[in-house]
Design an enzyme around this catalytic site. Sequence first.
Site, PDB file in Angstrom:
ATOM      1  N   SER A  50      -4.212  -9.567  -5.258  1.00  8.77           N
ATOM      2  CA  SER A  50      -3.214  -8.473  -5.160  1.00  8.77           C
ATOM      3  C   SER A  50      -4.079  -7.375  -4.698  1.00  8.77           C
ATOM      4  CB  SER A  50      -2.448  -8.241  -6.282  1.00  8.77           C
ATOM      5  OG  SER A  50      -3.412  -7.666  -7.144  1.00  8.77           O
ATOM      6  N   ASP A  82      -1.857 -11.355  -1.808  1.00 12.15           N
ATOM      7  CA  ASP A  82      -0.763 -11.045  -2.160  1.00 12.15           C
ATOM      8  C   ASP A  82      -0.070  -9.804  -2.278  1.00 12.15           C
ATOM      9  OD1 ASP A  82       1.503 -12.314  -4.090  1.00 12.15           O
ATOM     10  OD2 ASP A  82       0.798 -11.502  -6.042  1.00 12.15           O
ATOM     11  N   HIS A  83       1.127  -9.819  -1.798  1.00 10.26           N
ATOM     12  CA  HIS A  83       1.881  -8.579  -1.686  1.00 10.26           C
ATOM     13  C   HIS A  83       1.015  -7.558  -0.664  1.00 10.26           C
ATOM     14  CE1 HIS A  83       5.332  -9.587  -4.226  1.00 10.26           C
ATOM     15  NE2 HIS A  83       4.353 -10.083  -4.935  1.00 10.26           N
TER      16      HIS A  83
HETATM   17  P1  13P Z   1       4.786 -13.653 -12.248  1.00 12.38           P
HETATM   18  O1  13P Z   1       4.783 -12.225 -12.801  1.00 12.38           O
HETATM   19  O2  13P Z   1       6.172 -14.431 -12.775  1.00 12.38           O
HETATM   20  O3  13P Z   1       3.596 -14.347 -12.783  1.00 12.38           O
HETATM   21  O4  13P Z   1       4.660 -13.501 -10.762  1.00 12.38           O
HETATM   22  C1  13P Z   1       3.550 -13.526 -10.056  1.00 12.38           C
HETATM   23  C2  13P Z   1       3.779 -13.170  -8.464  1.00 12.38           C
HETATM   24  O5  13P Z   1       4.994 -13.446  -8.057  1.00 12.38           O
HETATM   25  C3  13P Z   1       2.651 -12.926  -7.851  1.00 12.38           C
HETATM   26  O6  13P Z   1       2.928 -12.507  -6.420  1.00 12.38           O
HETATM   27  O1  G3H Z   2       3.096  -9.872  -8.084  1.00  8.66           O
HETATM   28  C1  G3H Z   2       2.455  -9.203  -8.642  1.00  8.66           C
HETATM   29  C2  G3H Z   2       1.206  -9.958  -9.488  1.00  8.66           C
HETATM   30  O2  G3H Z   2       1.334 -10.351 -10.564  1.00  8.66           O
HETATM   31  C3  G3H Z   2      -0.023  -9.145  -9.229  1.00  8.66           C
HETATM   32  O3  G3H Z   2       0.111  -8.244 -10.124  1.00  8.66           O
HETATM   33  O4  G3H Z   2      -0.471  -6.068  -8.887  1.00  8.66           O
HETATM   34  O5  G3H Z   2      -0.999  -6.193 -11.346  1.00  8.66           O
HETATM   35  O6  G3H Z   2      -2.347  -7.511  -9.897  1.00  8.66           O
HETATM   36  P1  G3H Z   2      -1.025  -6.897 -10.221  1.00  8.66           P
HETATM   37 ZN    ZN Z   3       4.728 -11.616  -6.159  1.00 12.93          ZN
END
Ligand code: 13P
Ligand code: G3H
Ligand code: ZN
Length: 325
Positions: A50, A82-83
């Site tokens: 992330s 991620d995101h």
């Molecule tokens: P959880 O918080 O349910 O583990 O989801 C993680 C996630 O979607 C990361 O993008």
């Molecule tokens: O969707 C979010 C993931 O759990 C990543 O979390 O942004 O705290 O690293 P973070």
């Molecule tokens: Zn997510």
Amino acid sequence: MPLVTTTEMFKKAYTGGYAIGAFNVNNMEIVQGITEAAKEVDAPLILQVSKGARAYANHTYLVKLVESAIIETGLPICLHLDHGDSFETCKSCIDGGFTSVMIDASSKPFAENIEITKKVVEYAHDHGVVVEAELGSLAGVEDEVQVSAEDSSYTRPEEVEEFVNKTGCDSLAIAIGTSHGAYKFTAAQCTRNEKGELVPPPLRFDILDEVVKRLPGFPIVLHGSSSVPQNYVKMINENGGKMPDAVGIPEEQLREAARSAVCKINIDSDLRLAMTGTIRQFFAEHPDKFDPREYLKPARANIKELVKHKLINVLGCNGKASELL
Ligand code: 13P
Ligand code: G3H
Ligand code: ZN
């Protein structure tokens, strides 16, 4: 073996009725716990990073840790952003060795989401990288942004074809009732079973079915898919923690999703719970110890056990890595 994209993984997962686990990584012990589990059960992996993980551990350290895991395990591994919150963040990961990025413009109006996703797809595809996009928005905390249950919204199936056609994205994250973090539902949204444990409302498989009808063969992604194992919540609470009423997505429902068009299931919070519970218990039992290796070792071992369980019993992707080599 170099890092791979998700293209072949998703094709096989779709037709084989299983899903690839996408686990968030933030440090060496987490990478090792996940990849050692996958090696033991021959599972392909998506390791995802992330924006917060990049800020915490540094982009280069994370890339090199994941590359080290490939050298050690020989597994097909995809390194995914991620995101991703902007074109610039996605570009920086594409230029910096990732094989997959998510552009998450799901909080933007539909037309704007299309516009920014399309821009990322064009750049990514020119560089051999695949793109996950999102329609609909999940409740919970992600990268310091808190989305309340009222502001979350299910994916509208009538929008998915236009979105995928116009953006050219390679996979689509949808909102069908999962959410980020360890408190996925309030006690008021749940019922209680005979043991007094919270039972959340079921996922909206009707929405998933509608999406699949409109996008046959297209890989779907589920975020917010931790199950919040109650043994770790208990371990945390019995050792000085305070996590009342933490509740996740029941594993049987994730297994059902994995059998369908859902090819990628995101899990982060469960790893955090396993690590924190183990370390809290260690500190409570050994107040005299101060060598980080002594508490990180059992934490890593418990992450490994948890991931092994997910790969076999929830995702169903054990034994599938060698088919991709
Ligand atoms: P959880 O918080 O349910 O583990 O989801 C993680 C996630 O979607 C990361 O993008
Ligand atoms: O969707 C979010 C993931 O759990 C990543 O979390 O942004 O705290 O690293 P973070
Ligand atoms: Zn997510």
